[in-house]
Design an enzyme around this catalytic site. Structure first.
Site, PDB file in Angstrom:
ATOM      1  CG  ASN A   9     -17.655 -19.422  70.864  1.00  0.00           C
ATOM      2  OD1 ASN A   9     -17.019 -20.019  69.992  1.00  0.00           O
ATOM      3  ND2 ASN A   9     -17.905 -18.131  70.797  1.00  0.00           N
ATOM      4  CE  LYS A  16     -15.778 -14.764  73.817  1.00  0.00           C
ATOM      5  NZ  LYS A  16     -16.391 -13.981  72.767  1.00  0.00           N
ATOM      6  NE  ARG A  83     -20.012 -18.143  67.261  1.00  0.00           N
ATOM      7  CZ  ARG A  83     -18.964 -17.408  66.943  1.00  0.00           C
ATOM      8  NH1 ARG A  83     -17.860 -17.492  67.658  1.00  0.00           N
ATOM      9  NH2 ARG A  83     -18.999 -16.599  65.923  1.00  0.00           N
ATOM     10  CG  HIS A 171     -21.690 -11.602  63.398  1.00  0.00           C
ATOM     11  ND1 HIS A 171     -21.141 -10.537  62.728  1.00  0.00           N
ATOM     12  CD2 HIS A 171     -20.744 -11.996  64.286  1.00  0.00           C
ATOM     13  CE1 HIS A 171     -19.916 -10.309  63.184  1.00  0.00           C
ATOM     14  NE2 HIS A 171     -19.651 -11.190  64.121  1.00  0.00           N
ATOM     15  CG  HIS A 198     -22.979  -8.227  65.615  1.00  0.00           C
ATOM     16  ND1 HIS A 198     -23.499  -8.947  66.673  1.00  0.00           N
ATOM     17  CD2 HIS A 198     -21.634  -8.301  65.749  1.00  0.00           C
ATOM     18  CE1 HIS A 198     -22.505  -9.410  67.412  1.00  0.00           C
ATOM     19  NE2 HIS A 198     -21.359  -9.039  66.868  1.00  0.00           N
ATOM     20  CG  LEU A 199     -21.927  -1.956  64.480  1.00  0.00           C
ATOM     21  CD1 LEU A 199     -22.139  -0.450  64.611  1.00  0.00           C
ATOM     22  CD2 LEU A 199     -21.516  -2.318  63.056  1.00  0.00           C
ATOM     23  NE  ARG A 231     -12.646 -10.674  61.154  1.00  0.00           N
ATOM     24  CZ  ARG A 231     -13.742 -11.215  61.676  1.00  0.00           C
ATOM     25  NH1 ARG A 231     -14.721 -11.606  60.895  1.00  0.00           N
ATOM     26  NH2 ARG A 231     -13.857 -11.382  62.975  1.00  0.00           N
ATOM     27  CG  ASP A 273     -10.545  -1.178  72.061  1.00  0.00           C
ATOM     28  OD1 ASP A 273     -10.635  -2.213  72.722  1.00  0.00           O
ATOM     29  OD2 ASP A 273     -11.253  -0.159  72.268  1.00  0.00           O
ATOM     30  CD  GLU A 324     -24.646  -4.688  73.075  1.00  0.00           C
ATOM     31  OE1 GLU A 324     -24.279  -4.684  74.258  1.00  0.00           O
ATOM     32  OE2 GLU A 324     -24.689  -5.715  72.380  1.00  0.00           O
ATOM     33  CG  ASN A 325     -21.003  -0.110  75.091  1.00  0.00           C
ATOM     34  OD1 ASN A 325     -21.592   0.101  76.142  1.00  0.00           O
ATOM     35  ND2 ASN A 325     -20.630  -1.305  74.705  1.00  0.00           N
ATOM     36  CD  GLU A 375     -23.056 -13.431  69.193  1.00  0.00           C
ATOM     37  OE1 GLU A 375     -22.336 -12.684  69.886  1.00  0.00           O
ATOM     38  OE2 GLU A 375     -22.692 -13.882  68.101  1.00  0.00           O
TER      39      GLU A 375
HETATM   40  P1  ADP Z   1     -16.481  -9.234  70.094  1.00  0.00           P
HETATM   41  O1  ADP Z   1     -16.814  -9.091  68.635  1.00  0.00           O
HETATM   42  O2  ADP Z   1     -15.100  -9.714  70.346  1.00  0.00           O
HETATM   43  O3  ADP Z   1     -17.553  -9.921  70.912  1.00  0.00           O
HETATM   44  P2  ADP Z   1     -17.487  -6.798  71.344  1.00  0.00           P
HETATM   45  O4  ADP Z   1     -18.867  -6.989  70.826  1.00  0.00           O
HETATM   46  O5  ADP Z   1     -17.288  -6.872  72.816  1.00  0.00           O
HETATM   47  O6  ADP Z   1     -16.428  -7.725  70.629  1.00  0.00           O
HETATM   48  O7  ADP Z   1     -17.007  -5.347  70.828  1.00  0.00           O
HETATM   49  C1  ADP Z   1     -15.705  -4.901  71.036  1.00  0.00           C
HETATM   50  C2  ADP Z   1     -15.608  -3.494  70.491  1.00  0.00           C
HETATM   51  O8  ADP Z   1     -16.543  -2.664  71.196  1.00  0.00           O
HETATM   52  C3  ADP Z   1     -14.237  -2.867  70.674  1.00  0.00           C
HETATM   53  O9  ADP Z   1     -13.852  -2.197  69.488  1.00  0.00           O
HETATM   54  C4  ADP Z   1     -14.476  -1.875  71.783  1.00  0.00           C
HETATM   55  O10 ADP Z   1     -13.605  -0.772  71.719  1.00  0.00           O
HETATM   56  C5  ADP Z   1     -15.890  -1.440  71.472  1.00  0.00           C
HETATM   57  N1  ADP Z   1     -16.489  -0.716  72.605  1.00  0.00           N
HETATM   58  C6  ADP Z   1     -16.801  -1.178  73.830  1.00  0.00           C
HETATM   59  N2  ADP Z   1     -17.261  -0.155  74.606  1.00  0.00           N
HETATM   60  C7  ADP Z   1     -17.228   0.963  73.841  1.00  0.00           C
HETATM   61  C8  ADP Z   1     -17.560   2.336  74.041  1.00  0.00           C
HETATM   62  N3  ADP Z   1     -18.022   2.774  75.199  1.00  0.00           N
HETATM   63  N4  ADP Z   1     -17.401   3.187  73.004  1.00  0.00           N
HETATM   64  C9  ADP Z   1     -16.926   2.777  71.816  1.00  0.00           C
HETATM   65  N5  ADP Z   1     -16.596   1.501  71.565  1.00  0.00           N
HETATM   66  C10 ADP Z   1     -16.731   0.604  72.552  1.00  0.00           C
END
Ligand code: ADP
Length: 405
Positions: A9, A16, A83, A171, A198-199, A231, A273, A324-325, A375
């Protein structure tokens, strides 16, 4: 998967990579960053899960790829999957031929930051590995099943027919993987109506009916749709003339503001972030709290809007770093959608940690799942599929020639 595929990528100053083989645990992956500068380096995970950090001062894309490929060559990748963000109207992954490379070049005005970087990577790997099949997997391809009433803008027709101005969506590999895996977990593989969120730093939503994308939040470019890290997502398009007339801004300044200085960063005036914003909001930062609220409300609004593309809603999948998180973001978003009957289990929601898939609804209403995206795995799978199809076609052709002879 019986073979290994190298997934590449290429970004403007980073690459990547991932060597994807049968078992996800065996994956070797990393990132070459700061390319073209004295700080250029490769960071990643190598065989046996060991960490790698390698300085490659002033390396360009080709030098970095050479180093990556040298380190991986003893694994004998069978193919390279690239990609590519924008494939224009290409509907599936394709073998990189001069014609397909030209199609990627033609789509450059639609992805000016991404496609030129991909072409640099493609050019380098074609020169370094002329004998390996190289496949382009497009972020836009999955959304080519959208009906015209979802992909057309209400703009003069010639802008579409002569200049390809339409909604493409992005995406795609993530939405495709997550909806496929999620529907499999739910026991209705590629069946029914699902929403995906997808966040990550970039975020988008998608509506999927029987395994096909029927609508998505991103459009002509990855700027349309929900609030993202930097964005803006949807704004009134008249913002351009407003800023030009009142502040004297030119188009480049406005574009930069919408792409790099807006979203969570713009709203909070603190960070793009989500983790930082959640911590700041906990400590009483009101701008951070508002940024989170706008993010969740706009996300819920997007999911509600996309539901119009589905005859029924079987459920919702969350993915990406935030999806996911963050139990908090999932809970806040669903709180704006009570009329859809979503019934979140707080206990299951709070229990899910990074990289774990699982169901988080309370057993009534549409299902809610967290499905970690993959991905690279999806790109590798699509690459293998194209290679297998080509091999099959070659075998058939030589069988036919033997019969004629
Ligand atoms: P990319 O789009 O660059 O692949 P990611 O899918 O890794 O990015 O997502 C990055 C985002 O996920 C950041 O805003 C980061 O703060 C958030 N994130 C990661 N872990 C957590 C968490 N435990 N709680 C809230 N947000 C999180």
């Amino acid at each position: 998967m019986s073979t290994s595929v190298l997934v590449i990528n290429c970004g403007s100053s980073s690459i990547k990579y991932a060597l994807v083989s049968e078992r996800r645990e065996d994956r070797i992956f990393g990132l070459a960053e700061n390319l073209g500068s004295p700080e250029a380096r490769i960071k990643g995970i190598t065989t046996g899960g060991q960490e790698l950090e390698l300085s490659i001062p002033n390396a360009d894309h080709e030098k970095a790829l050479e180093t990556i490929l040298e380190r991986l060559s003893h694994h004998n990748p069978q193919a390279i999957g690239h990609r590519v963000v924008h494939g224009g109207t290409l509907t599936k992954a394709e073998l990189l031929t001069p014609e397909i490379i030209e199609r990627i070049r033609e789509a450059t005005p639609l992805a000016p930051l991404h496609n030129p970087a991909h072409l640099v990577g493609i050019d380098a790997t074609m020169r370094l590995f002329p004998h390996l099949p190289q496949i382009a997997v497009f972020d836009t391809a999955f959304h080519q099943t959208m009906p015209s009433h979802a992909y057309r803008y209400a703009l003069p027709k010639f802008l579409y027919t002569m200049h390809n101005v339409r909604r493409y969506g992005f995406h795609g590999t993530s939405h495709a993987y997550v909806s496929e895996r999620g529907s499999q977990l739910a026991g209705s593989f590629k069946q029914g109506g699902w929403l995906t969120a997808h966040l990550g730093n970039g975020s988008s939503t998608c509506a999927i009916w029987n395994g096909q994308s029927v609508d998505t939040s991103m459009g002509l470019t990855p700027l349309e749709g929900v609030v993202m890290g930097t964005r803006s997502g949807d704004v009134d398009p008249s913002i351009h003339s407003f800023l030009a007339s009142n502040l004297g801004w030119d188009i480049y300044k406005i574009d930069k503001m919408l792409n790099s200085q807006s979203g969570l960063l713009g709203l909070s005036d603190l960070s793009n972030d989500m983790r930082t914003l959640i911590e700041a909001a906990d400590e009483g930062n009101e701008d951070a709290a508002l940024a989170i609220e706008v993010f969740c409300y706009r996300l819920a609004k997007s999911l509600a809007a996309l539901s119009c593309g589905l005859p029924r809603i079987d459920g919702l999948f969350f993915t990406g770093g935030i999806g996911e998180n963050s139990a908090l973001i999932r809970e806040k978003t669903l709180a704006y959608l009570p009329h859809f009957g979503f019934n979140l289990s707080k206990e299951n929601n709070n229990a899910l940690k990074r990289g774990t898939e699982g169901r988080i609804d309370a057993g009534t209403g549409p299902q809610i799942w967290v499905v970690p995206t993959d991905e690279e795995g999806r790109i590798a799978k699509e690459t293998e599929h194209v290679v297998a199809t080509l091999e099959h076609a070659t075998t058939k052709k030589s069988e036919a020639e033997t019969e004629v002879a």
